[in-house]
Design an enzyme around this catalytic site. Structure first.
Site, PDB file in Angstrom:
ATOM      1  N   PRO A  89       0.835  -1.207   0.000  1.00 49.18           N
ATOM      2  CA  PRO A  89       0.000   0.000   0.000  1.00 49.18           C
ATOM      3  C   PRO A  89       0.870   1.257   0.000  1.00 49.18           C
ATOM      4  O   PRO A  89       1.952   1.266   0.582  1.00 49.18           O
ATOM      5  CB  PRO A  89      -0.810  -0.117   1.291  1.00 49.18           C
ATOM      6  N   ALA A  98      10.316   4.409  -1.118  1.00 49.90           N
ATOM      7  CA  ALA A  98      11.684   3.917  -1.317  1.00 49.90           C
ATOM      8  C   ALA A  98      11.689   2.713  -2.258  1.00 49.90           C
ATOM      9  O   ALA A  98      12.560   2.609  -3.133  1.00 49.90           O
ATOM     10  CB  ALA A  98      12.300   3.530   0.025  1.00 49.90           C
ATOM     11  N   ALA A  99      10.712   1.822  -2.097  1.00 46.50           N
ATOM     12  CA  ALA A  99      10.627   0.662  -3.003  1.00 46.50           C
ATOM     13  C   ALA A  99      10.386   1.149  -4.431  1.00 46.50           C
ATOM     14  O   ALA A  99      10.962   0.616  -5.389  1.00 46.50           O
ATOM     15  CB  ALA A  99       9.519  -0.286  -2.548  1.00 46.50           C
ATOM     16  N   ASP A 140      14.809   3.209   4.701  1.00 45.27           N
ATOM     17  CA  ASP A 140      13.814   2.600   3.815  1.00 45.27           C
ATOM     18  C   ASP A 140      14.460   2.074   2.539  1.00 45.27           C
ATOM     19  O   ASP A 140      14.193   0.957   2.107  1.00 45.27           O
ATOM     20  CB  ASP A 140      12.734   3.620   3.431  1.00 45.27           C
TER      21      ASP A 140
HETATM   22  O1  PMV Z   1       6.818   5.794   7.466  1.00 41.93           O
HETATM   23  P1  PMV Z   1       8.040   5.504   6.667  1.00 41.93           P
HETATM   24  O2  PMV Z   1       8.053   4.212   5.964  1.00 41.93           O
HETATM   25  O3  PMV Z   1       8.380   6.664   5.755  1.00 41.93           O
HETATM   26  O4  PMV Z   1       9.248   5.371   7.751  1.00 41.93           O
HETATM   27  C1  PMV Z   1       9.683   6.514   8.396  1.00 41.93           C
HETATM   28  C2  PMV Z   1      10.740   6.172   9.394  1.00 41.93           C
HETATM   29  C3  PMV Z   1      11.248   7.405  10.125  1.00 41.93           C
HETATM   30  O5  PMV Z   1      12.231   6.953  11.043  1.00 41.93           O
HETATM   31  C4  PMV Z   1      10.127   8.097  10.891  1.00 41.93           C
HETATM   32  C5  PMV Z   1      11.863   8.423   9.181  1.00 41.93           C
HETATM   33  C6  PMV Z   1      13.172   7.970   8.542  1.00 41.93           C
HETATM   34  O6  PMV Z   1      13.597   8.646   7.589  1.00 41.93           O
HETATM   35  O7  PMV Z   1      13.797   7.002   9.018  1.00 41.93           O
END
Ligand code: PMV
Length: 303
Positions: A89, A98-99, A140
């Site tokens: 999702p 990132a993917a 990510d």
């Molecule tokens: O919600 P996501 O998948 O973008 O993960 C964010 C993780 C954080 O630590 C909040 C931000 C980061 O850049 O690591």
């Protein structure tokens, strides 16, 4: 066809931005990308994307940043139309952007017949991620590139270590609400840290300590300790201000249904939670989350 993994953060989100370790696992969910000759274009029907560099959209800007970093690798004459097919999702805290960046870069290199080294791929995906999240830790796309169970410390270069778990970990991931805005949530934590530097600084250090102990617990096959550490981490993340009533309710429901531990995962503010389960409790936990109206993704990682 090029693939990149989505990820689930088991421990350490937000604190990883400040140099603390995080623990994440690549998922079977992710993004497939196919390149073909054409003008530079990025298309994804499932996510409603039809972007070109310079079209004024955020995806167009991220795509332009990616293409610019790949320029020397793929050569000046290259021009590729990329089509994405996601199974993750979007914007739910599972590393979809990132993917998307990693799969897109790989598809462009494949189509151009160019060899893409890991450093160039990491830099290109980071440039793309910066458009979506002002200050990405790089976690990510590090997981999107390699999958598996890893601990990650940001830096130049980042410190990425594989974690070997003696047995697979069973997880139930559930999306409880649309994802929050990662950039805004990271900025919110920074603002709280500015207001209360000692208190929030200690919480960030505690999250790092929990992540270090969690990595050791995974290596030792101690799932009870890992679950307990995930519970502690959720409390610490709540103290940073990134949980929501929906996430708290889902975490509570998962624990009540027998999960070994549960926490929000990713940036918070909505999005997903993750529960550590056993093969015996997996379906009970999944049903409890389903009953809350969440979208449930069972996953098995490591081992
Ligand atoms: O919600 P996501 O998948 O973008 O993960 C964010 C993780 C954080 O630590 C909040 C931000 C980061 O850049 O690591």
């Amino acid at each position: 066809m090029a693939f990149a993994n989505a990820k689930v953060l088991l421990l350490g989100e937000h604190a990883v931005v400040y140099g603390q370790p995080a623990v994440a696992a690549g998922l079977d969910l992710g993004v497939d990308a196919t390149g073909e000759a054409g003008t530079w274009q990025l298309v994804c029907d499932a996510w409603g994307i039809d972007a070109r560099p310079g079209d004024g959209t955020r995806v167009g800007e991220a795509f332009a940043a990616l293409v610019e970093r790949l320029g020397a690798t793929v050569g000046p004459g290259a021009s590729v139309r990329v089509t994405l097919t996601p199974t993750v999702p979007a914007g739910a805290g599972l590393g979809s952007s990132a993917a998307m960046a990693v799969a897109t870069a790989r598809a462009i290199a494949d189509q151009a017949g160019a060899a893409l080294d890991e450093d160039t791929l990491f830099d290109a995906a980071l440039a793309s991620e910066r458009v979506f999240h002002a200050n990405p830790s790089g976690l990510d796309h590090a997981v999107a590139m390699r999958g598996g169970l890893v601990s990650y410390v940001r830096g130049t270069p980042p410190l990425i270590r594989s974690i070997q778990s003696p047995a697979p970990l069973d997880l139930v991931i559930a999306q409880v609400a649309p994802g929050g805005d990662t950039g805004a949530l990271v900025s919110g934590v920074a603002a709280r840290r500015d207001r209360f530097p000692d208190a929030i600084g200690r919480i960030i250090e505690s999250i790092g300590d929990v992540a270090r102990r969690g990595a050791a617990a995974i290596g030792a096959g101690d799932v009870a300790a890992l679950g307990e550490l995930m519970d502690i981490d959720h409390g610490l993340l709540s103290a940073l201000g990134v949980s929501t009533p929906e996430l708290d309710a889902a975490v509570g429901a998962a624990r009540h249904a027998g999960a070994l531990g549960a926490k929000l995962t990713g940036a918070g503010g909505g999005g997903c939670m993750v529960a550590l389960v056993t093969p015996d409790t997996a379906s009970r936990v999944a049903s409890a989350l389903d009953a809350l109206g969440a979208t449930v993704y069972p996953a098995r990682v490591g081992g």
